[in-house]
Structure formats: structure tokens, C-alpha cells
Design a protein around this motif. Structure first.
Motif, PDB file in Angstrom:
ATOM      1  N   SER A   1       0.830  -1.207   0.000  1.00 51.16           N
ATOM      2  CA  SER A   1       0.000   0.000   0.000  1.00 51.16           C
ATOM      3  C   SER A   1       0.866   1.260   0.000  1.00 51.16           C
ATOM      4  O   SER A   1       0.535   2.261  -0.642  1.00 51.16           O
ATOM      5  N   LYS A   2       2.014   1.218   0.699  1.00 51.35           N
ATOM      6  CA  LYS A   2       2.916   2.371   0.722  1.00 51.35           C
ATOM      7  C   LYS A   2       3.506   2.625  -0.655  1.00 51.35           C
ATOM      8  O   LYS A   2       3.567   3.768  -1.127  1.00 51.35           O
ATOM      9  N   LEU A   3       3.908   1.542  -1.296  1.00 47.23           N
ATOM     10  CA  LEU A   3       4.545   1.713  -2.608  1.00 47.23           C
ATOM     11  C   LEU A   3       3.538   2.100  -3.671  1.00 47.23           C
ATOM     12  O   LEU A   3       3.810   2.966  -4.515  1.00 47.23           O
ATOM     13  N   ASN A   4       2.375   1.464  -3.669  1.00 46.54           N
ATOM     14  CA  ASN A   4       1.352   1.832  -4.644  1.00 46.54           C
ATOM     15  C   ASN A   4       0.819   3.232  -4.381  1.00 46.54           C
ATOM     16  O   ASN A   4       0.340   3.912  -5.294  1.00 46.54           O
ATOM     17  N   GLY A   5       0.944   3.665  -3.125  1.00 44.87           N
ATOM     18  CA  GLY A   5       0.460   4.998  -2.780  1.00 44.87           C
ATOM     19  C   GLY A   5       1.249   6.120  -3.430  1.00 44.87           C
ATOM     20  O   GLY A   5       0.740   7.224  -3.610  1.00 44.87           O
TER      21      GLY A   5
ATOM     22  N   LEU B   1       2.461   5.915  -6.446  1.00 45.26           N
ATOM     23  CA  LEU B   1       2.298   5.830  -7.901  1.00 45.26           C
ATOM     24  C   LEU B   1       1.128   6.703  -8.315  1.00 45.26           C
ATOM     25  O   LEU B   1       0.021   6.235  -8.590  1.00 45.26           O
ATOM     26  N   LYS B   2       1.381   7.994  -8.377  1.00 45.90           N
ATOM     27  CA  LYS B   2       0.349   8.958  -8.700  1.00 45.90           C
ATOM     28  C   LYS B   2       0.994  10.170  -9.360  1.00 45.90           C
ATOM     29  O   LYS B   2       2.222  10.321  -9.368  1.00 45.90           O
ATOM     30  N   GLU B   3       0.158  10.995  -9.931  1.00 47.09           N
ATOM     31  CA  GLU B   3       0.659  12.203 -10.580  1.00 47.09           C
ATOM     32  C   GLU B   3       1.339  13.107  -9.557  1.00 47.09           C
ATOM     33  O   GLU B   3       0.855  13.277  -8.444  1.00 47.09           O
ATOM     34  N   GLY B   4       2.456  13.679  -9.969  1.00 44.11           N
ATOM     35  CA  GLY B   4       3.229  14.506  -9.066  1.00 44.11           C
ATOM     36  C   GLY B   4       4.443  13.806  -8.495  1.00 44.11           C
ATOM     37  O   GLY B   4       5.295  14.435  -7.873  1.00 44.11           O
ATOM     38  N   THR B   5       4.533  12.479  -8.708  1.00 40.47           N
ATOM     39  CA  THR B   5       5.686  11.710  -8.239  1.00 40.47           C
ATOM     40  C   THR B   5       6.767  11.713  -9.314  1.00 40.47           C
ATOM     41  O   THR B   5       6.473  11.588 -10.508  1.00 40.47           O
TER      42      THR B   5
ATOM     43  N   PHE C   1      10.082   4.523 -10.495  1.00 41.50           N
ATOM     44  CA  PHE C   1      10.894   3.338 -10.815  1.00 41.50           C
ATOM     45  C   PHE C   1      11.231   2.546  -9.554  1.00 41.50           C
ATOM     46  O   PHE C   1      11.118   1.317  -9.535  1.00 41.50           O
ATOM     47  N   TYR C   2      11.656   3.232  -8.494  1.00 39.69           N
ATOM     48  CA  TYR C   2      11.994   2.540  -7.257  1.00 39.69           C
ATOM     49  C   TYR C   2      10.785   1.779  -6.712  1.00 39.69           C
ATOM     50  O   TYR C   2      10.908   0.628  -6.259  1.00 39.69           O
ATOM     51  N   ALA C   3       9.617   2.408  -6.757  1.00 34.33           N
ATOM     52  CA  ALA C   3       8.418   1.777  -6.212  1.00 34.33           C
ATOM     53  C   ALA C   3       8.007   0.554  -7.028  1.00 34.33           C
ATOM     54  O   ALA C   3       7.711  -0.512  -6.469  1.00 34.33           O
ATOM     55  N   VAL C   4       7.991   0.692  -8.347  1.00 33.86           N
ATOM     56  CA  VAL C   4       7.597  -0.438  -9.205  1.00 33.86           C
ATOM     57  C   VAL C   4       8.598  -1.579  -9.072  1.00 33.86           C
ATOM     58  O   VAL C   4       8.211  -2.756  -8.972  1.00 33.86           O
ATOM     59  N   SER C   5       9.887  -1.271  -9.066  1.00 26.80           N
ATOM     60  CA  SER C   5      10.903  -2.316  -8.922  1.00 26.80           C
ATOM     61  C   SER C   5      10.753  -3.044  -7.594  1.00 26.80           C
ATOM     62  O   SER C   5      10.854  -4.279  -7.529  1.00 26.80           O
ATOM     63  N   ALA C   6      10.521  -2.294  -6.527  1.00 22.81           N
ATOM     64  CA  ALA C   6      10.362  -2.921  -5.217  1.00 22.81           C
ATOM     65  C   ALA C   6       9.135  -3.827  -5.193  1.00 22.81           C
ATOM     66  O   ALA C   6       9.180  -4.935  -4.635  1.00 22.81           O
TER      67      ALA C   6
ATOM     68  N   SER D   1      -1.927   1.126 -14.716  1.00 22.37           N
ATOM     69  CA  SER D   1      -2.524   2.387 -15.167  1.00 22.37           C
ATOM     70  C   SER D   1      -2.015   3.564 -14.337  1.00 22.37           C
ATOM     71  O   SER D   1      -1.727   4.648 -14.867  1.00 22.37           O
ATOM     72  N   SER D   2      -1.862   3.355 -13.038  1.00 20.40           N
ATOM     73  CA  SER D   2      -1.353   4.424 -12.171  1.00 20.40           C
ATOM     74  C   SER D   2       0.097   4.756 -12.518  1.00 20.40           C
ATOM     75  O   SER D   2       0.508   5.922 -12.492  1.00 20.40           O
ATOM     76  N   VAL D   3       0.852   3.709 -12.828  1.00 19.72           N
ATOM     77  CA  VAL D   3       2.253   3.919 -13.179  1.00 19.72           C
ATOM     78  C   VAL D   3       2.371   4.759 -14.449  1.00 19.72           C
ATOM     79  O   VAL D   3       3.147   5.731 -14.508  1.00 19.72           O
ATOM     80  N   LEU D   4       1.592   4.409 -15.484  1.00 17.60           N
ATOM     81  CA  LEU D   4       1.670   5.135 -16.747  1.00 17.60           C
ATOM     82  C   LEU D   4       1.217   6.579 -16.592  1.00 17.60           C
ATOM     83  O   LEU D   4       1.805   7.504 -17.178  1.00 17.60           O
ATOM     84  N   LYS D   5       0.173   6.811 -15.784  1.00 13.93           N
ATOM     85  CA  LYS D   5      -0.278   8.178 -15.548  1.00 13.93           C
ATOM     86  C   LYS D   5       0.805   8.993 -14.838  1.00 13.93           C
ATOM     87  O   LYS D   5       1.053  10.157 -15.164  1.00 13.93           O
ATOM     88  N   ALA D   6       1.443   8.350 -13.866  1.00 15.60           N
ATOM     89  CA  ALA D   6       2.493   9.055 -13.118  1.00 15.60           C
ATOM     90  C   ALA D   6       3.674   9.402 -14.022  1.00 15.60           C
ATOM     91  O   ALA D   6       4.240  10.502 -13.932  1.00 15.60           O
TER      92      ALA D   6
END
Length: 652
Positions: free
Chosen positions: A109-113, A115-119, A125-130, A141-146
Motif C-alpha cells: 500500500s505504501k509503494l502503490n500509494g 504511484l500517482k501524478e506529481g511523483t 521506478f523505485y516503487a515499481v521495482s520494489a 494504469s497508475s504507473v503510466l499516468k504518473a
């Protein structure tokens, strides 16, 4: 017009071939061993980032990781669950170790949190890799938007694009990654080119290595060739290989990973043609040998190797389209690892360079290669230029020496000898004569005449050991002539008559056996006496007179009468002042005995006393220190005195 068009096409084709790019350096096995040691020496680790890159580097070499349990404990102790980058490094190490599960509360939840616009793209990259390392679900979808938002809002930096490319590799293939793939062409266009050979980005090694790695890995993942041309790939490889002496763990890892990608990917694999063995060619060692490898010094399979041309320093071609033969034995390169020995067979290819009977000198050989098993990935296979030097052993032919009378232009005596036999009789000559010696230098193998870069005649006085060098000049037929006019060169000898040993010295970069031959002994007689030379020698080496330093004499002081009179004159103005005060009727009864008035007059008197002391004993710095104190008191008391006087006048 048609003929001109054909000529233009041929000219452009020739220029394209002449400017072919190639990679001529590798990360050798010895250099790879040094990088492996860099990773090993990083333990015990001080931070997660260093541990991450060192452990991945050791994994590349298949080297064991010492004390995995201690490393696992280190990771669990150091990880900061509130830092995305810390979780990324820790999860990467956990994944490499395999038996080190990383349990963090609410980590998904912390890492997916984030993954939003403004990051930022780095945090994404660090969040998705982790998440991928920990086996957690990623919201694509959140990753691509970010990434879209970050790409439009952040500065157009190289590393932002790199993080986006590396993130795309972790997303499903069916995702819409087109806008990320298009970044490759834009990023590569920002590379700086140097000497038409190197491509790099501002920031140096890491941005350049990451662009190469991410572009080709994403291309392989999507099965789509990245927007990098063959020449650009070679230039990137050339730059990365110039940085192979890095020392830090982080730079070593990124360099190794990028070169590993360039050594084996689905699109571009630069071919490296290396000299194998010595670049010196002679009748004793007539084969020109090369090896064909990738940038990590590993074999690329059997090749057809051709010497397109071999030209000397003047541009003359002595060889064209000659095929190399595969060496009799494979050249087995041994790379020692902690797990034992790994052998990589790298075929050597030989060319009988002496078959074309080249003259001694330096040659540029243009080499083309072609895989015997078709491999469209191989690039930089044409136009590799290697330097080779043809060396030879030399000897000397007959040496002719004549003593000629200058006035009548007739030969007084002449003699000859053959190397290495010297003249058995002393050769006598005086200042009315000149000595002329002719000789030539030839190769031992083919009797070809040479004009080496270094040819000297050395004359050494047998008594004083004084050496004098002369340069013989080559004539049009490549024979050398040494012309010694004794009358004109008497100053060179300091007019010192006597016996001189004559040596002939021959040397050149292409000569294997430099010569130093004692030709014989000359008995020279000069007309002038060497008196000047003796004086010069005595003057040069004799004891010099002692220099006694004289300090400046002080000026004579005035007599006591004059100084006393001058002192008396100094007090005259003071006496005159007192007399004038009495005549004018100066009123001193109005003096106020206040603290300010008394202090002011004492201070004023103290200043006059200080001036006197400065005149008789004090230096400038001491006087200024005292003046600062006395002057300060005088100033304050004067201000108080004047204020009191003004106040009294106001009351009146």
C-alpha cells in the motif's frame, strides 16, 4: 552528366568506407577481475546502495557472496520502511540472495500509494521495482499516468527518461508503452559527440551506461529495435571502454552491465578486432595476428578475416584483399573465478605479412571481418585500422675513406674496409686537408639500402675523452657521406690536436640491431694552439675569488653643536606662543576644573610626550598602539569639555 553522377556515388561510397567506425578496445579478463575484486572489497557493507550494486556485480561473475546470513541481517536492519529508495535497494538484494525474505508492514500500500501524478520518475521506478521484487501487484494504469505527468512537468533530463525506460521493462507488454519507447530517439539525440568516435551524455559514465542498457533491454522486451544506429552504438561502446578504470562500486556495476548488454543483445553487437601478440613483423616473426571478440573479450565464433589494404606512412598500398588464416590452435583465455576456472576460446587469425616483401616501416592495416555463420547483430565489421611495424636487421657495406688536400683538390690517401673490421692503421690529417668517408646501410635479408633516422659519427679525444658528434648526410643514391673539413671545424675541436677514436652509430625504430662500430683512429693536427681552450677550462673550473658582502655605510650624523642648536630652535615657537599670550592678555582664569577638562589637557600633553618618545626610542607600531589609547581618551574628554562650555554659554 551520367558519368559525373556515377563518379559522385563512387566517391561518397569510398568516403563512407574510409570513415567506417570500429571498436578497438575491450574490457579484458584482467580488467574484469579487477572489477570483481572491487565488488568483493566492498564488504562489509556500510549502506544498502553499495551492497545492492556489489552483490549484483558478484552475481554477474557467478562469485559466491560471503556470509549471506550476515548480509541478510544487514539488509533487514538497514531498510527504512518509510523510504522508497531504501525499500528498492533492500528488495533487490533480497531477490538476488533468494533465501532472504523481506517482510515490511503494509509495504504494497505504501509503494502503490506513491504511484500517482506529481511523483518523480525516479520514485516511480523505485516503487515499481520494489513491488516486482517483493512479488506484489503493480497498478499499471497508475504507473503510466504518473510517468506521463512526470515527463511533461519535470525537466527534460537524461536520467528522467532512463527511469521511465527501466520502469517500462517491468510493465506488461500489452500496456501502451509507445510514448516511453519514443523517448529513446529524443534522448540519444542529446548525446555529445567527440572526435567522431565517442558518444556520451552530460554527467558521464552512469547516464551513458544507463541509456544504453535501458534502450536495448526495453527493445528486447518489446521485440522492437531501439532508435539507436549502428554508428551510435559503436560510439557509445567506445566511450564506455574509455571509462573502464573506474574505482567506485556503483560506477563499476553500471559500466559492467552496459558492456554486458552490448556484448549480447538482439540488435547490435560491436565486433572488436584486436592485435594478438606483438605488432612487430620481421623475417623471424612474419605473421600478423588478430583476435575477434566482443567488448567483454569473448569469442564471437569463427570468422572470415580479410586485410582490405595495408599502406605505409606515405599512403602507398603494398597489399590488398588478403585473407587471414585461422591459427593452428585456439587461443584459450583463462578467467579465474572463485568457482574454479572458466575457459573462453577466442580464435586467432594469421596473415603472412612478409609475403608481400614490405620495406621496414610502420603500416596501417585495414581489416574487415564476416561471421561464417550469418549473424545480423554484428556491427563494426569493416574498416578497423591496426598499426603494424616491419622491422629488420641491418649491416653495412664497404666503407671508403679518403684524405683530400683542399688547396690542390687531390686525394692524399684512400682506404677501404668492410664492417665490422676497422681500419688497422691510424689515419693522419691536418688543417690543410679534409676527411671524406662514404658508407651505406643495408638490410641483412634483402640487401635493400636504408636511410635510418639516426646516423652519427662520434670522434672522441683519447686523452681528454671529449666527444664531438657529426651527422653524415644521405646522398641521392641512399649512400651516406661524412665530410670533415679540419680547418673549418677547428673550433669544434678547440684546436686540440691529437688522436681521436672514430665511431659510427646507426639506429632507427625499425632496426632490430642498432650498430655502434669503431671505424678506426684519426690523428688530427690543427694550426692554432689550444691556448684559449685551456684558459676557458681553467676559468670554468678554477676557484673563484671570495665575495665579501658590504653593507651600506650609515650616513655621517651632524655634530653635537648643530643638533643642540636645532633642538633649541624647536622650543622657540613655544616660547613665542607664551610671550604672545601674555601680550594679548590670555584669560586662563575661566578654566573649569571638571573631569573632562582635566582629562583633555592631560591627554593632549600625553600626545606631545608620545611624539617625543617616538622620536627617541619607540617604533611605529608601538607608537600607534599607545596613540590609540591616549587619543581615544583625549577625544572623549574633549567632547565632554566642549559640551560643558556650550551649556554655560547657553545659560548666559
Amino acid at each position: 552528366m551520367a558519368a559525373r553522377g556515377v563518379c559522385l556515388v563512387l566517391l561518397l561510397a569510398f568516403l563512407g568506407l574510409s570513415q567506417s567506425l570500429s571498436t578497438t578496445s575491450v574490457l579484458s579478463f584482467e580488467e574484469q577481475a579487477r572489477l570483481r575484486k572491487t565488488f568483493q572489497d566492498a564488504s562489509p557493507f556500510r549502506d544498502l546502495e553499495t551492497a545492492h550494486y556489489a552483490i549484483k556485480g558478484l552475481k554477474f561473475f557467478k562469485s559466491p557472496i560471503s556470509s549471506e546470513q550476515n548480509v541478510c541481517k544487514f539488509v533487514k536492519d538497514k531498510v527504512d520502511s518509510n523510504s522508497v529508495s531504501s525499500i528498492y535497494h533492500a528488495s533487490s538484494i533480497s531477490k538476488v540472495l533468494g533465501n532472504c525474505p523481506l517482510t515490511l508492514k503494509d509495504v504494497d500500500s505504501k509503494l502503490n500509494g506513491v504511484l500517482k501524478e506529481g511523483t518523480s520518475t525516479s520514485t516511480v521506478f523505485y516503487a515499481v521495482s520494489a513491488l516486482v521484487n517483493l512479488g506484489k501487484k503493480v497498478e499499471t494504469s497508475s504507473v503510466l499516468k504518473a510517468i506521463r505527468a512526470a515527463s511533461s512537468s519535470e525537466e527534460d533530463s537524461i536520467m528522467n527518461a532512463v527511469y521511465a525506460l527501466n520502469t517500462a521493462i517491468l510493465l506488461p507488454r500489452e500496456s501502451d508503452l509507445t510514448f516511453i519507447v519514443d523517448m529513446i530517439e529524443d534522448v540519444v539525440a542529446q548525446a555529445d559527440e567527440t572526435e567522431n568516435t565517442y558518444l556520451q551524455f552530460e554527467g558521464g559514465l552512469i547516464p551513458t551506461a544507463e541509456v544504453v542498457t535501458a534502450s536495448y533491454k526495453l527493445g528486447e522486451y518489446l521485440k522492437k529495435k531501439p532508435s539507436i544506429t549502428e554508428d551510435q552504438a559503436i560510439k557509445f561502446a567506445n566511450y564506455l571502454l574509455t571509462r573502464k578504470h573506474v574505482q567506485s562500486v556503483k560506477e563499476s556495476f553500471f559500466l559492467l552491465r552496459a558492456l554486458n548488454v552490448l556484448s549480447n543483445n538482439d540488435f547490435h553487437v560491436p565486433v572488436v578486432v584486436q592485435l594478438y601478440g606483438s605488432p612487430l613483423i620481421s623475417t623471424d616473426s612474419k605473421f600478423f595476428k588478430v583476435r575477434i571478440t566482443n567488448v567483454l573479450d569473448k569469442a564471437l565464433g569463427k570468422m572470415t578475416v580479410t586485410a582490405e589494404s595495408a599502406t605505409d606512412s606515405s599512403g602507398t598500398t603494398i597489399m590488398s584483399n588478403k585473407d587471414f588464416k585461422q591459427g593452428k590452435d585456439d587461443d584459450f583465455i583463462v578467467l579465474k573465478t572463485d568457482l574454479g576456472k572458466s575457459y573462453y576460446a577466442a580464435h586467432s587469425y594469421d596473415l603472412d605479412f612478409m609475403a608481400s616483401k614490405p620495406s621496414p616501416g610502420v603500416y596501417t592495416v585495414t581489416v574487415n571481418v564476416k561471421s561464417q555463420k550469418e549473424d545480423k547483430r554484428l556491427i563494426g565489421t569493416t574498416g578497423t585500422q591496426l598499426k603494424v611495424k616491419v622491422v629488420t636487421k641491418v649491416t653495412m657495406g664497404q666503407v671508403d675513406l679518403s684524405v683530400i688536400d683542399k688547396e690542390h683538390s687531390h686525394t692524399v690517401k684512400s682506404m677501404s674496409t668492410n664492417y665490422p673490421t676497422k681500419f688497422d692503421k691510424t689515419i693522419e690529417a691536418d688543417f690543410h686537408q679534409k676527411i671524406v668517408m662514404r658508407f651505406f646501410i643495408k638490410t641483412v635479408s634483402g640487401d635493400e639500402l636504408l636511410t635510418p633516422h639516426q646516423a652519427f659519427v662520434r670522434l672522441t679525444n683519447q686523452k681528454t675523452n671529449q666527444e664531438i658528434f657529426f651527422v653524415p648526410e644521405p646522398e641521392s643514391n641512399k649512400k651516406y657521406k661524412f665530410d670533415l673539413d679540419l680547418g673549418a671545424t677547428s673550433k669544434d675541436f678547440a684546436s686540440r690536436s691529437g688522436k681521436y677514436t672514430m665511431d659510427l652509430i646507426i639506429g632507427d625504430a625499425v632496426i632490430q640491431n642498432p650498430l655502434e662500430w669503431n671505424v678506426g683512429v684519426l690523428a688530427l693536427t690543427f694550426g692554432d694552439q689550444p691556448v684559449k681552450a685551456k684558459k676557458e677550462k681553467q676559468t670554468m673550473y678554477s676557484t673563484k675569488p671570495t665575495i665579501d658582502h658590504m653593507f651600506r655605510q650609515p650616513e655621517k650624523r651632524p655634530s653635537q653643536t648643530v643638533s643642540t642648536a636645532f633642538t633649541a630652535l624647536i622650543f622657540v615657537p613655544f616660547v613665542v606662543m607664551l610671550i604672545l599670550w601674555i601680550n594679548i592678555g590670555a584669560n586662563i582664569s575661566n578654566f573649569q576644573f571638571s573631569l573632562g577638562g582635566i582629562a583633555f589637557h592631560i591627554g593632549l600633553g600625553g600626545i606631545f610626550v608620545l611624539y617625543y618618545l617616538f622620536w627617541v626610542k619607540l617604533d611605529m607600531f608601538s607608537t600607534l598602539k599607545y596613540l590609540a589609547v591616549i587619543g581615544g581618551v583625549t577625544f572623549l574628554s574633549a567632547n565632554s569639555l566642549l559640551s560643558g562650555i556650550a551649556a554655560r554659554r547657553a545659560k548666559r
